[in-house]
Scaffold this motif. Sequence first.
Motif, PDB file in Angstrom:
ATOM      1  N   GLN A   1      64.517 -23.781  46.970  1.00 42.85           N
ATOM      2  CA  GLN A   1      64.357 -23.168  48.277  1.00 42.85           C
ATOM      3  C   GLN A   1      63.070 -22.349  48.299  1.00 42.85           C
ATOM      4  OE1 GLN A   1      67.705 -21.561  50.209  1.00 42.85           O
ATOM      5  NE2 GLN A   1      69.085 -23.116  49.400  1.00 42.85           N
TER       6      GLN A   1
ATOM      7  N   SER B   1      65.660 -30.960  53.268  1.00 41.57           N
ATOM      8  CA  SER B   1      65.329 -32.319  52.844  1.00 41.57           C
ATOM      9  C   SER B   1      66.569 -33.180  53.050  1.00 41.57           C
ATOM     10  CB  SER B   1      64.950 -32.319  51.371  1.00 41.57           C
ATOM     11  OG  SER B   1      66.097 -32.015  50.601  1.00 41.57           O
TER      12      SER B   1
ATOM     13  N   TRP C   1      57.730 -28.705  52.501  1.00 39.84           N
ATOM     14  CA  TRP C   1      58.667 -29.758  52.103  1.00 39.84           C
ATOM     15  C   TRP C   1      57.955 -30.828  51.268  1.00 39.84           C
ATOM     16  CZ3 TRP C   1      58.750 -34.674  55.020  1.00 39.84           C
ATOM     17  CH2 TRP C   1      59.717 -35.566  54.536  1.00 39.84           C
TER      18      TRP C   1
ATOM     19  N   ASP D   1      63.313 -28.308  48.924  1.00 38.17           N
ATOM     20  CA  ASP D   1      64.449 -28.953  49.577  1.00 38.17           C
ATOM     21  C   ASP D   1      64.920 -28.146  50.786  1.00 38.17           C
ATOM     22  OD1 ASP D   1      65.480 -31.415  48.212  1.00 38.17           O
ATOM     23  OD2 ASP D   1      65.149 -30.106  46.491  1.00 38.17           O
TER      24      ASP D   1
ATOM     25  N   ARG E   1      68.372 -34.826  50.941  1.00 36.07           N
ATOM     26  CA  ARG E   1      69.501 -34.608  50.029  1.00 36.07           C
ATOM     27  C   ARG E   1      70.193 -33.277  50.309  1.00 36.07           C
ATOM     28  NH1 ARG E   1      67.647 -33.197  43.929  1.00 36.07           N
ATOM     29  NH2 ARG E   1      66.102 -31.618  44.437  1.00 36.07           N
ATOM     30  N   ALA E   2      69.445 -32.292  50.825  1.00 32.78           N
ATOM     31  CA  ALA E   2      70.083 -31.026  51.201  1.00 32.78           C
ATOM     32  C   ALA E   2      71.023 -31.246  52.390  1.00 32.78           C
ATOM     33  CB  ALA E   2      69.031 -29.982  51.544  1.00 32.78           C
TER      34      ALA E   2
ATOM     35  N   PHE F   1      69.476 -26.073  45.393  1.00 28.81           N
ATOM     36  CA  PHE F   1      68.237 -26.864  45.346  1.00 28.81           C
ATOM     37  C   PHE F   1      67.035 -25.924  45.387  1.00 28.81           C
ATOM     38  CE2 PHE F   1      71.049 -30.117  47.507  1.00 28.81           C
ATOM     39  CZ  PHE F   1      71.174 -30.920  46.412  1.00 28.81           C
TER      40      PHE F   1
ATOM     41  N   ALA G   1      63.455 -35.376  56.690  1.00 35.61           N
ATOM     42  CA  ALA G   1      63.544 -33.913  56.717  1.00 35.61           C
ATOM     43  C   ALA G   1      64.196 -33.533  58.038  1.00 35.61           C
ATOM     44  CB  ALA G   1      62.164 -33.292  56.628  1.00 35.61           C
TER      45      ALA G   1
END
Length: 338
Positions: free
Chosen positions: A211, A183, A132, A137, A185-186, A209, A110
Motif C-alpha cells: 500500500q 489493483s 500503481w 496494489d 488482485r486487491a 498487499f 485497476a
Amino acid sequence: MPIDINVLAGHAPATRPAPVTPICQLSVIVPIFNEEAVIAQFHARLIQVLASCPGVHEIIYVDDGSTDSSRQVLEGLRQACPQVGVARLSRNFGKERAMTAGLEMARGEAVIILDVDLQDPPELIPRMLDAWRTGADVVNMRRTGRDGETMIKKATAHFFYRIINRLSDVSIPSDVGDFRLFSRRAVDALNRLPESNRFMKGLFAWIGFSQVTLEYHRQARAAGDSKWPYWKLWNFALEGVTSFSTVPLRIASYIGFASAFGAFVYALYFLVKTYIWGDPVKGFPTLIEFVLLLGGLQLMAIGIMGEYVGRMYLESKRRPVYLLDAYQPALLAADPSA
Ligand code: UDP
Ligand code: MG
C-alpha cells in the motif's frame, strides 16, 4: 429481456463472485445518492482526465436508490457515452454497499473509487495510476486539509481515525477516505470477503498487499449537501469499531473486574471499621451509590456485548449485501458480450 435474478442479486456471502478477468485498464466506481446537482459537472471533468490516460476505461455509476432525477441524468450519460455503465440498487443501501456493488462489477486492471461531489479531484487519477504502475496494489489518498467542512466534522473525523486505530488489530490509515486505487488482485481479495457488515475502510486495510499513500487537499463539495448527518456518522463509527475490534468487550470485562475488586476492598474496610468503631449512621447513601454504580456498569457491559451479538445476528442471516434493480455495463470494445 427477462432478467436472471442471480445476476441481479448481490452475491450472497456463501457465493462471493469469482475473480474477474480484466478487459480494460481502469474502472472508476462512483457511488451516487441523490446527486442530480453535480453529476453532469463531475462527468465532464472525469471524462477530460480519462482522455489523457492511455488505455480503455469504464466508469461505473452505482445509483444507490436515488429518489431525485439522478437516475435520468445517469441514463442520459450512459446513452451519450459508451464507456459509462450504470448499476441501480433496488433501494438506498448506503455508500459502503454501493461501493461493494461497484467493486464486484468492475472489470479493470485497476479500480478507483471516487465521490461524485468533486471533493476528491479526478485530476489526481494519473498520479494514482503512476503509483500503481510502479507496483502498488493499493494507493491510499490522504487528505492534508479539508475545505468547506465544519469544525465539528473535521474534529469528529480526526478522533474517529485515532480511536479506531488504537482499538483495531489492523492499522487503518488516518485521514484516508474511500478515495483509493486498487489493483486487480486487491479487488479480487476484497470481493472474497464474506461479511455483510461492510466497513470498507477496515476491509481496505485488512487485505494488506503493498500500500502506498499519496497526499492531497480535499476540496469543498461542488454542489448539493452531504448525505451523512451526524447520527449516521455515529452509527458508522460504531460499526467500524465493532466490526474491527473486540477491545470494547475486553474493556467491559476490565471495568467489571475493577469495580468488583473495589467493592470487595470497600467491604473489607467497612467490616473493620464497624468492628472497631461501630456503625453510627446506617449506610443508606453508600448502599444506593453502590447499587447505582454496579447497575450502570452491568448495563454498560451488556450493552457492549449486545452490539456484538446484534452484529452476529445480522451476519448469521447471510443476506446478500445489496440487491440490483438493473445493471447496464459499459460497452467496451474488448467485451465479448458487447
Ligand atoms: N452516497 C451513497 N449512498 C449514501 C450516501 C452517500 O452512494 O447512502 C455517495 C454520495 O452520493 C457521494 C459519496 O457517497 O458520491 C460521498 O457522500 P457525501 O459527499 O455525502 O459524504 P461526505 O463527503 O460528506 O463524507
Ligand atoms: Mg462529499
